[in-house]
Scaffold this motif. Sequence first.
Motif, mmCIF file in Angstrom:
data_model
loop_
_atom_site.group_PDB
_atom_site.id
_atom_site.type_symbol
_atom_site.label_atom_id
_atom_site.label_comp_id
_atom_site.label_asym_id
_atom_site.label_seq_id
_atom_site.Cartn_x
_atom_site.Cartn_y
_atom_site.Cartn_z
ATOM 1 N N VAL A 1 76.295 43.873 11.319
ATOM 2 C CA VAL A 1 76.542 42.437 11.324
ATOM 3 C C VAL A 1 76.974 42.006 12.727
ATOM 4 C CG1 VAL A 1 77.981 40.587 10.387
ATOM 5 C CG2 VAL A 1 77.148 42.413 8.884
ATOM 6 N N ASP A 2 77.720 42.882 13.399
ATOM 7 C CA ASP A 2 78.274 42.583 14.718
ATOM 8 C C ASP A 2 77.403 43.211 15.804
ATOM 9 O OD1 ASP A 2 79.755 42.198 16.992
ATOM 10 O OD2 ASP A 2 81.530 43.276 16.299
ATOM 11 N N PRO A 3 76.715 42.396 16.628
ATOM 12 C CA PRO A 3 75.844 42.956 17.662
ATOM 13 C C PRO A 3 76.606 43.741 18.730
ATOM 14 C CG PRO A 3 76.007 40.566 17.895
ATOM 15 C CD PRO A 3 76.644 40.922 16.600
ATOM 16 N N ALA A 4 77.873 43.381 18.973
ATOM 17 C CA ALA A 4 78.671 44.135 19.938
ATOM 18 C C ALA A 4 78.925 45.549 19.439
ATOM 19 C CB ALA A 4 79.990 43.419 20.219
ATOM 20 N N ALA A 5 79.171 45.686 18.141
ATOM 21 C CA ALA A 5 79.357 47.017 17.551
ATOM 22 C C ALA A 5 78.068 47.816 17.634
ATOM 23 C CB ALA A 5 79.811 46.884 16.098
ATOM 24 N N PHE A 6 76.946 47.154 17.477
ATOM 25 C CA PHE A 6 75.650 47.830 17.616
ATOM 26 C C PHE A 6 75.480 48.383 19.030
ATOM 27 C CE2 PHE A 6 71.122 47.351 18.885
ATOM 28 C CZ PHE A 6 70.605 48.400 18.117
ATOM 29 N N ARG A 7 75.865 47.598 20.039
ATOM 30 C CA ARG A 7 75.760 48.074 21.414
ATOM 31 C C ARG A 7 76.692 49.251 21.663
ATOM 32 N NH1 ARG A 7 77.756 45.116 24.908
ATOM 33 N NH2 ARG A 7 78.547 43.273 23.805
ATOM 34 N N LEU B 1 73.897 33.844 18.703
ATOM 35 C CA LEU B 1 72.546 33.915 19.262
ATOM 36 C C LEU B 1 71.672 34.857 18.455
ATOM 37 C CD1 LEU B 1 70.515 33.109 21.407
ATOM 38 C CD2 LEU B 1 71.422 34.914 22.880
ATOM 39 N N VAL B 2 72.214 36.000 18.064
ATOM 40 C CA VAL B 2 71.450 36.932 17.225
ATOM 41 C C VAL B 2 71.105 36.269 15.897
ATOM 42 C CG1 VAL B 2 71.567 39.101 15.932
ATOM 43 C CG2 VAL B 2 72.346 39.021 18.304
ATOM 44 N N GLY B 3 72.064 35.541 15.326
ATOM 45 C CA GLY B 3 71.798 34.835 14.073
ATOM 46 C C GLY B 3 70.689 33.800 14.220
ATOM 47 N N TRP C 1 71.213 41.199 28.817
ATOM 48 C CA TRP C 1 71.318 40.549 27.510
ATOM 49 C C TRP C 1 72.535 39.616 27.461
ATOM 50 C CZ3 TRP C 1 70.000 38.691 23.041
ATOM 51 C CH2 TRP C 1 70.921 38.564 22.009
ATOM 52 N N LEU C 2 73.672 40.075 27.965
ATOM 53 C CA LEU C 2 74.880 39.260 27.926
ATOM 54 C C LEU C 2 74.766 38.037 28.834
ATOM 55 C CD1 LEU C 2 77.567 42.091 27.828
ATOM 56 C CD2 LEU C 2 76.875 40.579 25.958
ATOM 57 N N PRO D 1 66.046 48.152 11.302
ATOM 58 C CA PRO D 1 67.185 49.007 10.929
ATOM 59 C C PRO D 1 68.513 48.484 11.471
ATOM 60 C CG PRO D 1 65.330 50.352 11.621
ATOM 61 C CD PRO D 1 64.962 48.925 11.912
ATOM 62 N N ALA D 2 68.513 47.953 12.694
ATOM 63 C CA ALA D 2 69.747 47.437 13.272
ATOM 64 C C ALA D 2 70.292 46.268 12.463
ATOM 65 C CB ALA D 2 69.520 47.016 14.715
#
Length: 228
Positions: free
Chosen positions: A200-206, A179-181, A165-166, A194-195
């Motif tokens: 808001v922060d995809p890094a925090a989600f990971r 990119l997520v936005g 992904w990165l 749900p995610a």
Amino acid sequence: MSEAIPSVWVREAKAPGLSRDRIVTAALELLDAEGLGALSMRSLGKRLDAGATSMYRHVANKDELIELVVDEVYGEVAVPGAEEPWREGVAAAAGSLRAMALRHPWVAGVLGQVGLAYLGPNLAAVSERMQALFLAAGLRDLEAQQAMAAVTSYVVGTVTSETAWLALVARSGRTEQELVGDLQASQAHLNETPAAREYVDPAAFREDGFAFGLALILDGLETRLRQG
């Protein structure tokens, strides 16, 4: 039948003006900068301005080179001592292994290629210290080995997905959040996941996703320990 090449870990190699440490350092720099596909004995020789003869006095082939570099980056993995509470120790070790693999994205794809018969000193030390944590928890020798394999496999599997992904993020020329936005803007249904509602922060989600999956494994081990 050709004669087997002795393990790189038990073979002494010398060449004027070149050392195994220099070779490993250059290979690591090349891998981090350009990825596994760019690594070859020829490309590394050019980087070191060294001829094939002097290179092969230290490293017999590309597989050996990978084994050496993998062991080098395993030196970055921190594993708490067995005097620490086992669950916190295993979680810290798993997090350190993940962090190392994210710093060196090529490593997740080659761990299975490293010869298990001749583990290098750093990889062996990490394995021994992790197994000691499981033994301190009360697992038997074989169970401790299997538990370590389960945790390591989880980390490697997760990092493999993360690095893919990165890499996509890097190729896009955007930040991960941008990119997520963009994806959410072009595919409205992604905003309803749900995610998307929670993060808001995809890094925090990971980060949280990794911690959640690891907790599931450790919860299962705790249940097994309680059951005896």
